[in-house]
Design an enzyme around this catalytic site. Sequence first.
Site, PDB file in Angstrom:
ATOM      1  N   ARG A 191      91.637  79.972  36.402  1.00 21.52           N
ATOM      2  CA  ARG A 191      90.407  80.179  35.616  1.00 21.52           C
ATOM      3  C   ARG A 191      90.798  81.090  34.460  1.00 21.52           C
ATOM      4  O   ARG A 191      91.229  82.227  34.668  1.00 21.52           O
ATOM      5  CB  ARG A 191      89.312  80.820  36.464  1.00 21.52           C
ATOM      6  N   HIS A 198      84.881  72.621  32.727  1.00 18.64           N
ATOM      7  CA  HIS A 198      84.743  73.069  34.130  1.00 18.64           C
ATOM      8  C   HIS A 198      84.737  71.811  35.010  1.00 18.64           C
ATOM      9  O   HIS A 198      83.728  71.461  35.631  1.00 18.64           O
ATOM     10  CB  HIS A 198      83.447  73.870  34.286  1.00 18.64           C
ATOM     11  N   GLN A 241      83.595  71.616  38.844  1.00 18.01           N
ATOM     12  CA  GLN A 241      82.150  71.732  39.026  1.00 18.01           C
ATOM     13  C   GLN A 241      81.470  70.383  38.820  1.00 18.01           C
ATOM     14  O   GLN A 241      80.583  69.997  39.599  1.00 18.01           O
ATOM     15  CB  GLN A 241      81.581  72.761  38.038  1.00 18.01           C
ATOM     16  N   ASP A 265      72.621  75.734  32.462  1.00 18.08           N
ATOM     17  CA  ASP A 265      73.627  76.759  32.751  1.00 18.08           C
ATOM     18  C   ASP A 265      73.208  78.018  32.000  1.00 18.08           C
ATOM     19  O   ASP A 265      72.298  77.980  31.160  1.00 18.08           O
ATOM     20  CB  ASP A 265      75.010  76.239  32.284  1.00 18.08           C
ATOM     21  N   CYS A 281      75.108  75.153  37.944  1.00 15.91           N
ATOM     22  CA  CYS A 281      76.401  75.460  38.572  1.00 15.91           C
ATOM     23  C   CYS A 281      76.416  76.845  39.203  1.00 15.91           C
ATOM     24  O   CYS A 281      77.245  77.117  40.069  1.00 15.91           O
ATOM     25  CB  CYS A 281      77.528  75.307  37.558  1.00 15.91           C
ATOM     26  N   ARG A 306      81.390  72.224  46.180  1.00 15.24           N
ATOM     27  CA  ARG A 306      82.659  72.656  45.571  1.00 15.24           C
ATOM     28  C   ARG A 306      83.752  72.662  46.643  1.00 15.24           C
ATOM     29  O   ARG A 306      84.889  72.259  46.398  1.00 15.24           O
ATOM     30  CB  ARG A 306      82.509  74.065  44.969  1.00 15.24           C
TER      31      ARG A 306
HETATM   32  N1  NVA Z   1      79.370  78.247  31.492  1.00 13.61           N
HETATM   33  C1  NVA Z   1      79.556  79.306  32.483  1.00 13.61           C
HETATM   34  C2  NVA Z   1      79.853  78.709  33.800  1.00 13.61           C
HETATM   35  C3  NVA Z   1      80.031  79.708  34.921  1.00 13.61           C
HETATM   36  C4  NVA Z   1      80.400  79.065  36.224  1.00 13.61           C
HETATM   37  C5  NVA Z   1      80.681  80.211  32.025  1.00 13.61           C
HETATM   38  O1  NVA Z   1      81.679  79.694  31.484  1.00 13.61           O
HETATM   39  O2  NVA Z   1      80.585  81.419  32.200  1.00 13.61           O
HETATM   40  N1   CP Z   2      79.954  77.681  39.363  1.00 13.28           N
HETATM   41  C1   CP Z   2      81.013  78.506  39.423  1.00 13.28           C
HETATM   42  O1   CP Z   2      82.103  78.161  38.991  1.00 13.28           O
HETATM   43  O2   CP Z   2      80.766  79.709  39.985  1.00 13.28           O
HETATM   44  P1   CP Z   2      81.718  80.989  39.989  1.00 13.28           P
HETATM   45  O3   CP Z   2      81.774  81.502  38.568  1.00 13.28           O
HETATM   46  O4   CP Z   2      81.056  81.947  40.927  1.00 13.28           O
HETATM   47  O5   CP Z   2      83.078  80.584  40.458  1.00 13.28           O
END
Ligand code: NVA
Ligand code: CP
Length: 316
Positions: A111, A138, A141, A227, A267, A295
Amino acid sequence: MDATVQAGPLRHFLQFRDLSHDEIKYVLKRALLIKDKFKRYQAHHTLHDRTLAMVFEKASTRTRVSFEAGMYQLGGSVIHLTTNDSQLGRSEPIEDTARVISRMVDLVMIRTFEQTRIERFASHSRVPVINGLTNEFHPCQILADILTFIEHRGDIQGKTIAWIGDANNMAYTWLQAAEIMGFTLHVSAPTGYKLDPARTGQPPASVLREFDDPLQACKGAHLVTTDVWTSMGYEDENEERRKAFADWCVDEEMMQMAQPDAIFMHCLPAHRGEEVSGAVIDGPQSVVWDEAENRLHLQKALMEFLLLGRLDDEIN
Ligand code: NVA
Ligand code: CP
């Protein structure tokens, strides 16, 4: 010599389109089988003795727990790294990190920030690399979201998905999924936060339709999803985003525009009263907890697929 033995050529999952339609169908089906066994407490140790390294350069709850629990449940083990507790936080080049980690483990989940950063890692890795979220995509997800849709409403092909809010990593991944899986994506975002045509190209209306009015985007949708207004890495823009997105809260009025049996997904993490009302996310159309759970099952199938290829015969 490589430390690992793989079933076929090295495969990464850096964005949704890294898998073909056929492969996605396989992974979804396999995830359902793995989920069924999990619910019946049946062991499924297809990745016995394999090791997953997880590299987090941003916060996580779901991604960390689902990959970590998932790998243990498959009979493997997990190493958890963050920027701050590894040499990445002291400027070790990502390429060198990739060369080293991938000599010691079988699989890597990352990540991070820019998509180019995970691509640089993957191009120097000897083992499969999975995108656990970047600024641009992502994909794990969206695979889990499609699995959740199928469980609740059947085939997603030919359906309409409404994306309400920021044209972020989730929205661009939904767009790739629409192209591959054959559904229509409706997107409504405020001015300044819309999809970038330089990234989307010109998809046909059967794939993408954009709307200024979020209510119109929800019209006829089988799934309404949203989101956070401010994704990780964009916190400096929080205040201006709150103002810009004020009319993009998924509420009961929006859900009433959708199909009578439409479902709602997010998500997570969610901010009730911002991108979604409490009545919607905690209401009868919401499937967000199933979505989060999926997930786990989906990523177990994905890790298996990347390391072992297709397992058409049930094993273990
Ligand atoms: N769009 C959000 C998703 C978090 C799971 C982010 O990138 O922070
Ligand atoms: N939806 C998701 O990826 O959640 P986290 O940021 O908690 O991993």
